[in-house]
Structures are given as structure tokens and as C-alpha cells.
Design a protein around this motif. Structure first.
Motif, PDB file in Angstrom:
ATOM      1  N   THR A   2      44.097  50.557  -1.929  1.00  0.00           N
ATOM      2  CA  THR A   2      43.178  51.219  -1.018  1.00  0.00           C
ATOM      3  C   THR A   2      43.391  52.721  -1.058  1.00  0.00           C
ATOM      4  OG1 THR A   2      44.699  50.966   0.830  1.00  0.00           O
ATOM      5  CG2 THR A   2      43.069  49.226   0.520  1.00  0.00           C
ATOM      6  N   ASP A   3      42.304  53.428  -0.939  1.00  0.00           N
ATOM      7  CA  ASP A   3      42.320  54.879  -0.914  1.00  0.00           C
ATOM      8  C   ASP A   3      41.448  55.289   0.261  1.00  0.00           C
ATOM      9  OD1 ASP A   3      41.529  57.592  -1.295  1.00  0.00           O
ATOM     10  OD2 ASP A   3      42.071  57.456  -3.391  1.00  0.00           O
ATOM     11  N   ASN A   5      39.879  57.849   0.804  1.00  0.00           N
ATOM     12  CA  ASN A   5      38.722  58.647   0.392  1.00  0.00           C
ATOM     13  C   ASN A   5      37.660  57.821  -0.323  1.00  0.00           C
ATOM     14  OD1 ASN A   5      39.482  61.184   1.393  1.00  0.00           O
ATOM     15  ND2 ASN A   5      40.901  61.440  -0.304  1.00  0.00           N
ATOM     16  N   ARG A  31      42.062  54.500 -13.222  1.00  0.00           N
ATOM     17  CA  ARG A  31      42.598  54.896 -11.915  1.00  0.00           C
ATOM     18  C   ARG A  31      42.532  56.421 -11.735  1.00  0.00           C
ATOM     19  NH1 ARG A  31      45.860  50.392 -12.928  1.00  0.00           N
ATOM     20  NH2 ARG A  31      47.455  51.621 -13.978  1.00  0.00           N
ATOM     21  N   GLU A  35      40.406  58.478  -8.933  1.00  0.00           N
ATOM     22  CA  GLU A  35      41.007  59.505  -8.070  1.00  0.00           C
ATOM     23  C   GLU A  35      40.248  60.826  -8.167  1.00  0.00           C
ATOM     24  OE1 GLU A  35      45.148  59.790  -9.115  1.00  0.00           O
ATOM     25  OE2 GLU A  35      45.506  57.687  -8.631  1.00  0.00           O
TER      26      GLU A  35
END
Length: 133
Positions: A2-3, A5, A31, A35
Motif C-alpha cells: 500500500t502507498d 499516494n 515498482r 512510485e
């Protein structure tokens, strides 16, 4: 994975499901691309399509009207695609493809994602959602 943003909605599966069969190098690039997208547009909406093997990104769940880019893992590279890439300025000539709208960049190594021109394309694409007008 989980992020804060990234808001994941809809689709079929997860980001991890989309990249699961890729090599560790391609997974790492995916990934890193994810990001970068979240850095450029905090709160970005992510729609993973595991069966189709790509993840769409934008302001909502609808592919062509609310997404501006996608990530698609391949055996030897990662595609960072743009829904309206044919209409974006590309002074570094990074975009490939011949469709009416879609264009992509083939990311072959993680360092490719560090190029300022890649970030600038993402910024430009994130502002180009013509069907929302």
C-alpha cells in the motif's frame, strides 16, 4: 504493497498480480515507475488489470476518459504508456507507437526512469485528460 499516494480501485487483481510473472528486474522497474507516478500526482488512481497484464493510472477508474498512462510488464522491458501520447510534446523522442492516440516508452533499465524527459512526459500527460473537458 500500500502507498498512501495511490488509490486502488476496480480492475481485476492487484498491482502485484500484474507484475507477478515478470522477472525481478522488471518487477523492480514497475515498482519504481509506480512510485514515480505517485510522486508526480499524489492521490493518483490505480486500476490493476491482472488478466490483461497492465495497470492504468489517472483520476478515476475509466480507462480512456480518466486514465493518462499505464504500466505493462514484458519479458525484456516495461512499457510506460500514455493514453494520449500522440498529442504530447516529446522533444527527447522517447515515445514509440503509431496509433491514433496511444504511445509508450520502453523502459529497459531502472535508470531510464530517472531521465528528466520521462518525468516531464508524465507531468504533461497527467494534465492531458481531454475527455474530462
Amino acid at each position: 504493497m500500500t502507498d498512501p499516494n495511490i488509490k486502488t480501485v476496480g480492475g481485476n487483481g492487484s498491482f502485484q498480480d500484474v507484475i507477478a510473472n515478470a522477472s525481478p528486474e522488471i518487477q523492480a522497474m514497475a515498482r519504481a515507475a509506480r512510485e514515480l507516478l505517485a510522486d508526480v500526482m499524489p492521490g493518483i488512481t490505480e486500476v490493476p488489470w491482472a488478466r490483461q497484464k497492465y495497470v492504468g493510472y489517472g483520476v478515476g477508474p475509466k480507462k480512456m476518459s480518466q486514465h493518462f498512462c499505464y504500466i505493462a510488464p514484458f519479458k525484456q522491458h516495461l512499457n510506460l504508456g500514455f493514453m494520449y501520447g500522440a498529442h504530447l510534446p516529446d522533444p527527447a523522442n522517447l515515445l514509440e507507437g503509431k496509433g491514433a492516440n496511444l504511445r509508450h516508452i520502453k523502459i529497459r533499465q531502472a535508470a531510464d526512469l530517472q531521465k528528466p524527459a520521462v518525468r516531464e512526459l508524465i507531468v504533461q500527460a497527467s494534465q492531458y485528460l481531454p475527455k474530462l473537458k
